[in-house]
Motif scaffolding. Structure first.
Motif, short mmCIF file in Angstrom:
data_model
loop_
_atom_site.label_atom_id
_atom_site.label_comp_id
_atom_site.label_asym_id
_atom_site.label_seq_id
_atom_site.Cartn_x
_atom_site.Cartn_y
_atom_site.Cartn_z
N PHE A 176 13.47 -11.35 1.86
CA PHE A 176 14.06 -11.02 2.86
C PHE A 176 14.29 -12.32 3.74
CE2 PHE A 176 13.35 -6.52 2.13
CZ PHE A 176 14.68 -5.87 2.64
N ILE A 179 17.46 -13.21 2.24
CA ILE A 179 18.46 -12.32 2.44
C ILE A 179 18.99 -12.71 3.99
CG2 ILE A 179 18.92 -10.14 3.44
CD1 ILE A 179 17.34 -8.92 1.16
N SER A 180 17.88 -12.91 4.70
CA SER A 180 18.15 -13.59 6.08
C SER A 180 19.00 -14.91 6.37
CB SER A 180 16.69 -13.53 7.00
OG SER A 180 16.80 -13.55 8.30
N GLY A 182 20.58 -16.20 4.03
CA GLY A 182 22.04 -15.86 3.74
C GLY A 182 22.91 -15.36 4.79
N LEU A 183 22.45 -14.36 5.44
CA LEU A 183 23.11 -13.61 6.53
C LEU A 183 23.50 -14.75 7.65
CD1 LEU A 183 21.35 -10.24 6.77
CD2 LEU A 183 23.84 -10.59 5.95
N LYS A 188 25.74 -18.06 -0.19
CA LYS A 188 25.55 -16.97 -1.39
C LYS A 188 24.15 -17.25 -1.89
CE LYS A 188 27.90 -14.26 -4.69
NZ LYS A 188 26.97 -13.24 -4.33
N LEU B 76 17.98 -5.61 8.73
CA LEU B 76 18.22 -6.70 7.88
C LEU B 76 18.66 -5.88 6.58
CD1 LEU B 76 18.19 -9.69 7.82
CD2 LEU B 76 15.88 -9.48 7.08
N SER B 80 22.51 -6.30 5.25
CA SER B 80 22.52 -7.15 3.82
C SER B 80 23.26 -6.50 2.77
CB SER B 80 21.37 -8.02 3.59
OG SER B 80 20.53 -6.44 3.25
N TYR B 82 21.31 -4.10 1.34
CA TYR B 82 20.25 -3.92 0.31
C TYR B 82 20.45 -2.66 -0.43
CZ TYR B 82 15.54 -4.64 -1.58
OH TYR B 82 14.60 -4.81 -2.21
#
Lengths: 246, 87
Positions: A176, A179-180, A182-183, A188, B76, B80, B82
């Motif tokens: 995560f 992911i975080s 990336g956001l 990418k 999140l 995202s 997910y």
């Protein structure tokens, strides 16, 4: 209770009544588990579902807790399914204070959102007892990237395009963080889940350029004779990511 | 990870949990014992060797922190895209 028990030798009817009263007294005792648990000197089992520093921290707590409560406290590793095995045992245990789990927050805060069929309710099925510690997730990069700060890493990854990163697994805190990141940056970043710490080897040899992992002693580059400490350049997490050392 | 203007949540907590219905006085007793342990410099050092920082919290504080953390990950996951899996 003891005096009442003598009533069992009386007439049938009254002994039955007495037995029911005894049962009632026992039930009342069980119904006041506070007193029950407080006086209990039976061993406490602390289940742990993660290795390394989580297991070590559980043992530090267990040692002290045993002395403070005057009971023996035993740490029992129950590895598997991202701590869900250990958590399942805690959930199924009687709430008598003899079974606890030393667990990270992920199974409570993350899993409900990433699994379609989680077998437990993170709030209703458990009693939080006390907070113990926090630990960080850090980003490490291979020496070939030549980056030393997060800003440099973002620029480097942007220039590169799709960037894989090693993580301890799907749905992990590290995943995560990726992911975080990336956001936040529009990068990418593609997760490559590793089951063990072998990503350290892949990182040092640039088979994977970047890794995100809990900052634990095992995530240091500590394989004697394998790496020069300078080969692992490590981004700093807070408070301080441990240096690679030998 | 607070660097270069990034505000990533990159820490996680550990704690003791029991099954539902754990007696309040037992919970209090364990909390008191662990909290006194965590203020001991020798313990802080031992935890630091495991790259951990003491983070004492009582039952209510844990519940609040978990709820906040849970909300963070819920958002999140949504942001995202997910893909949820079977456990």
């Amino acid at each position: 209770m003891i005096t009442r028990r003598s009533g069992l030798n009386m007439t049938r009817l009254s002994s039955r009544r007495q037995a029911l009263q005894d049962l009632g007294a026992v039930a009342a005792m069980l119904g006041a588990p506070g007193v029950f648990a407080q006086d209990d000197k039976a061993p406490i089992t602390i289940l742990v579902g993660a290795g390394s520093s989580v297991d070590a921290a559980a043992r530090i707590v267990a040692d002290h807790l045993g002395k403070a409560l005057g009971r023996s406290v035993v740490v029992v590793p129950k590895m598997g399914a991202g701590q869900r095995l250990a958590l399942g045992e805690v959930r199924r245990a009687r709430p008598d204070g003899r079974t606890l789990g030393f667990i990270t927050s992920g199974p409570f805060a993350i899993y409900p959102h990433i699994y379609t069929n989680l077998e437990y309710d993170p709030v209703a099925d458990f009693t939080p007892v006390c907070g113990v510690s926090s630990f960080d997730v850090g980003i490490a990069v291979s020496p070939q990237t030549g980056v030393t700060t997060l800003r440099q890493l973002v620029d480097w990854a942007r220039a590169r395009g799709e960037t894989p990163y090693a993580s301890p697994g799907n749905g992990s805190l590290s995943h995560f963080v990726g992911i975080s990141l990336g956001l936040d940056t529009g990068l990418k970043l593609v997760q490559v889940p590793y089951k063990d710490v072998n990503y350290v080897i892949d990182l040092a040899s640039d088979r994977v350029p970047m890794a995100i992992s809990g900052v634990t002693p095992s995530s240091r580059c500590t394989r004697p004779g394998r790496f020069e400490s300078s080969q692992c350049r490590v981004m700093r997490a807070r408070p301080v990511r441990p240096r690679c050392r030998r | 990870l607070k660097e270069s203007g990034f505000a990533l949540s990159a820490a996680t907590t550990t704690g003791l949990y029991g099954p539902r219905g754990l007696p309040a006085d037992f919970v209090r007793g364990v909390h008191e014992a662990v909290t006194s342990l965590l203020s001991n410099p020798a313990t802080v050092e031992k935890l630091a060797a495991q790259t951990m920082t003491p983070r004492p919290a009582n039952s209510a504080e844990m519940a609040i922190a978990l709820a906040q953390e849970s909300k963070h990950y819920e958002e999140l996951v949504k942001a995202s895209g997910y893909v949820k899996e079977r456990a």
